[in-house]
Scaffold this active site. Structure first.
Site, PDB file in Angstrom:
ATOM      1  N   LYS A  80       1.159  -1.196   0.350  1.00 42.27           N
ATOM      2  CA  LYS A  80       0.088   0.397  -0.453  1.00 42.27           C
ATOM      3  C   LYS A  80       0.743   1.440   0.019  1.00 42.27           C
ATOM      4  O   LYS A  80       0.247   2.490  -0.537  1.00 42.27           O
ATOM      5  CB  LYS A  80      -0.747   0.284   1.554  1.00 42.27           C
ATOM      6  CG  LYS A  80      -0.326   0.298   2.426  1.00 42.27           C
ATOM      7  CD  LYS A  80      -1.803   0.296   3.372  1.00 42.27           C
ATOM      8  CE  LYS A  80      -0.426   0.065   4.877  1.00 42.27           C
ATOM      9  NZ  LYS A  80      -1.895   0.860   5.806  1.00 42.27           N
ATOM     10  N   ASP A  81       2.298   1.221   0.377  1.00 43.35           N
ATOM     11  CA  ASP A  81       2.508   1.787   0.093  1.00 43.35           C
ATOM     12  C   ASP A  81       3.189   2.584  -0.809  1.00 43.35           C
ATOM     13  O   ASP A  81       3.949   3.330  -1.027  1.00 43.35           O
ATOM     14  CB  ASP A  81       3.979   2.639   0.922  1.00 43.35           C
ATOM     15  CG  ASP A  81       4.255   2.061   2.807  1.00 43.35           C
ATOM     16  OD1 ASP A  81       2.948   2.522   3.015  1.00 43.35           O
ATOM     17  OD2 ASP A  81       4.507   1.348   3.549  1.00 43.35           O
ATOM     18  N   ARG A 128      -8.012   8.393   5.088  1.00 44.95           N
ATOM     19  CA  ARG A 128      -8.984   6.714   4.861  1.00 44.95           C
ATOM     20  C   ARG A 128      -9.788   6.665   5.996  1.00 44.95           C
ATOM     21  O   ARG A 128     -10.996   6.750   5.998  1.00 44.95           O
ATOM     22  CB  ARG A 128      -7.835   6.044   4.037  1.00 44.95           C
ATOM     23  CG  ARG A 128      -9.545   4.524   3.987  1.00 44.95           C
ATOM     24  CD  ARG A 128      -8.923   3.533   3.548  1.00 44.95           C
ATOM     25  NE  ARG A 128      -7.297   2.972   4.440  1.00 44.95           N
ATOM     26  CZ  ARG A 128      -7.786   2.139   5.191  1.00 44.95           C
ATOM     27  NH1 ARG A 128      -8.690   1.886   5.342  1.00 44.95           N
ATOM     28  NH2 ARG A 128      -6.669   1.942   6.325  1.00 44.95           N
ATOM     29  N   ARG A 129      -8.833   7.020   6.994  1.00 52.44           N
ATOM     30  CA  ARG A 129      -9.857   6.388   8.320  1.00 52.44           C
ATOM     31  C   ARG A 129     -10.171   7.072   9.324  1.00 52.44           C
ATOM     32  O   ARG A 129     -11.449   7.400   9.117  1.00 52.44           O
ATOM     33  CB  ARG A 129      -7.928   5.377   9.441  1.00 52.44           C
ATOM     34  CG  ARG A 129      -7.741   4.286   9.140  1.00 52.44           C
ATOM     35  CD  ARG A 129      -7.058   3.633  10.131  1.00 52.44           C
ATOM     36  NE  ARG A 129      -6.411   2.476   8.670  1.00 52.44           N
ATOM     37  CZ  ARG A 129      -5.077   2.321   9.042  1.00 52.44           C
ATOM     38  NH1 ARG A 129      -4.413   3.147   9.770  1.00 52.44           N
ATOM     39  NH2 ARG A 129      -4.393   1.233   8.958  1.00 52.44           N
ATOM     40  N   ARG A 146       1.443  10.046  14.222  1.00 57.80           N
ATOM     41  CA  ARG A 146       2.869   9.151  12.927  1.00 57.80           C
ATOM     42  C   ARG A 146       3.893   8.252  14.241  1.00 57.80           C
ATOM     43  O   ARG A 146       3.406   8.305  15.855  1.00 57.80           O
ATOM     44  CB  ARG A 146       3.791  10.210  13.183  1.00 57.80           C
ATOM     45  CG  ARG A 146       2.983  10.799  11.643  1.00 57.80           C
ATOM     46  CD  ARG A 146       3.000  10.037  10.322  1.00 57.80           C
ATOM     47  NE  ARG A 146       4.231   9.394   9.659  1.00 57.80           N
ATOM     48  CZ  ARG A 146       5.398   9.203   9.457  1.00 57.80           C
ATOM     49  NH1 ARG A 146       5.914  10.723   9.097  1.00 57.80           N
ATOM     50  NH2 ARG A 146       6.869   8.483   9.579  1.00 57.80           N
ATOM     51  N   THR A 151       4.845   2.799  19.374  1.00 57.73           N
ATOM     52  CA  THR A 151       4.420   4.624  19.973  1.00 57.73           C
ATOM     53  C   THR A 151       3.065   4.071  19.341  1.00 57.73           C
ATOM     54  O   THR A 151       2.825   5.484  20.668  1.00 57.73           O
ATOM     55  CB  THR A 151       5.140   4.466  18.389  1.00 57.73           C
ATOM     56  OG1 THR A 151       7.001   4.799  18.350  1.00 57.73           O
ATOM     57  CG2 THR A 151       5.151   6.609  19.399  1.00 57.73           C
ATOM     58  N   ARG A 152       2.327   4.058  18.517  1.00 60.68           N
ATOM     59  CA  ARG A 152       0.993   3.990  18.285  1.00 60.68           C
ATOM     60  C   ARG A 152       0.739   3.607  19.273  1.00 60.68           C
ATOM     61  O   ARG A 152      -0.666   4.171  20.136  1.00 60.68           O
ATOM     62  CB  ARG A 152       0.266   3.500  17.115  1.00 60.68           C
ATOM     63  CG  ARG A 152       0.376   4.683  16.038  1.00 60.68           C
ATOM     64  CD  ARG A 152       0.328   4.300  14.599  1.00 60.68           C
ATOM     65  NE  ARG A 152       1.520   4.958  13.742  1.00 60.68           N
ATOM     66  CZ  ARG A 152       0.955   5.170  12.463  1.00 60.68           C
ATOM     67  NH1 ARG A 152      -0.616   5.101  11.968  1.00 60.68           N
ATOM     68  NH2 ARG A 152       1.314   5.793  11.697  1.00 60.68           N
ATOM     69  N   CYS A 239      -1.722   6.938  -2.300  1.00 65.85           N
ATOM     70  CA  CYS A 239      -1.907   5.787  -0.390  1.00 65.85           C
ATOM     71  C   CYS A 239      -2.725   7.139   0.359  1.00 65.85           C
ATOM     72  O   CYS A 239      -2.543   6.972   1.993  1.00 65.85           O
ATOM     73  CB  CYS A 239      -0.822   5.561  -0.442  1.00 65.85           C
ATOM     74  SG  CYS A 239       0.495   6.490   0.040  1.00 65.85           S
TER      75      CYS A 239
END
Length: 309
Positions: A80-81, A128-129, A146, A151-152, A239
């Site tokens: 997807k990148d 998109r999300r 990010r 981290t997230r 993307c």
């Protein structure tokens, strides 16, 4: 003795895990040793939002430069990148079997999306999300983030955020599915084109490496990715655009493979969306993607893509 294949990879834990998986598959199929070569990309060096960095390709160009320079023999990308345009001199030699492409919620106290209270903060780095979460009308505050998976997720365990939305595939590859509080139904949040798929790329004139990688290719996964990314390309969206697409392959009544494709474009503020679906032979994946994109454009999708830029 044959020299090991040099596999170019980003340095993140997820990229290294994905690349090692491909390296092990190559060795298992051919007996050829593979060594990982760590490469830092523009997307890894900056904490800015992907859209500010230029969107599509920020995690890819350094790997492709290494391929062209001959310092690596192949590279593994999260599909997807990748930009949708073909890259001269390079080829996607394999699309290995795909992980579950759905999005996953990691929320405090084991909550699902519907159980989060109005005003709850939900982190995601993908437009998109953002668009689809807002379109659900749950009153959530969607926050841009990010960073790598840990981290997230750490923003939830620290209490900074109530939840984050991540690709289930990455969590599966990292062995972190135990943190998922809900796998999101594509009817609610449709995945990104090619989410959960890997692209194994090499030089188009490197016949030896192309032959080794051919053993890793999964025809069903490739057909789905082709259909989904054709929608993205036809909409002239990258993307970082609020475009979603999800294809599945199932056996048709005549014994052939039937491809079922859904796609959507959603306004960033969630106020509008265009959705559609198509189906047909898996061998005609690109045609199905083009036809569905044309239908979406006829119904106003291009304006929604343009407004997101």
């Amino acid at each position: 003795m044959t020299a090991p294949l040099r596999l170019g990879t980003r340095r993140s834990q997820l990229a290294l895990t994905q690349s090692q998986h491909v390296a092990d598959a190559i060795t298992a199929a051919s007996g050829r040793a593979v060594e990982l070569v760590h490469i830092t990309t523009e997307g890894d060096r900056s904490s800015a939002a992907i859209t500010q960095l230029g969107g599509t390709g920020v995690f890819v160009s350094a790997l492709r430069d290494a391929l062209r320079a001959g310092t690596v023999d192949l590279a593994v990308h999260s599909y997807k990148d990748l930009p949708t345009a073909e890259e001269p001199g390079l080829v996607i030699a394999a699309v290995p079997p795909r992980e579950d492409p759905r999005d996953a919620l990691v929320a405090r106290d084991g909550l699902t999306l519907g159980e989060l209270p109005a005003g709850a903060t939900v982190g995601t780095g993908a437009p998109r999300r953002v668009a689809q979460l807002r379109a659900l009308g749950l009153g959530l505050e969607v926050v841009p983030i990010r960073g790598n998976v840990d981290t997230r997720m750490g923003k939830v365990t620290s209490g900074e955020l109530d939840a984050v939305v991540l690709a289930r595939a990455g969590l599966a590859r990292l062995g972190r599915l135990d943190a998922v509080t809900e796998v999101l139904d594509p009817l609610q949040v449709l995945p990104a084109p090619a989410q959960g798929a890997l692209a194994v790329e090499c030089r188009s004139d490197d016949d030896v490496t192309r032959s080794l990688l051919a053993a890793l290719d999964d025809a069903g996964a490739r057909a789905c990715v082709v259909a989904e990314r054709t929608v993205l390309a036809a909409l002239e969206a990258g993307c970082s655009a609020p475009v979603a697409a999800h294809a599945e392959v199932a056996e048709a009544e005549d014994g052939g493979d039937e491809l079922y494709l859904r796609a959507s474009v959603t306004a960033i503020d969630g106020s509008d969306a265009v959705r559609g679906s198509a189906s047909g032979p898996a061998t005609e994946a690109a045609r199905l993607g083009r036809e569905l994109a044309a239908e979406l454009i006829d119904r106003g999708a291009a304006a929604l893509v343009a407004a997101s830029r």
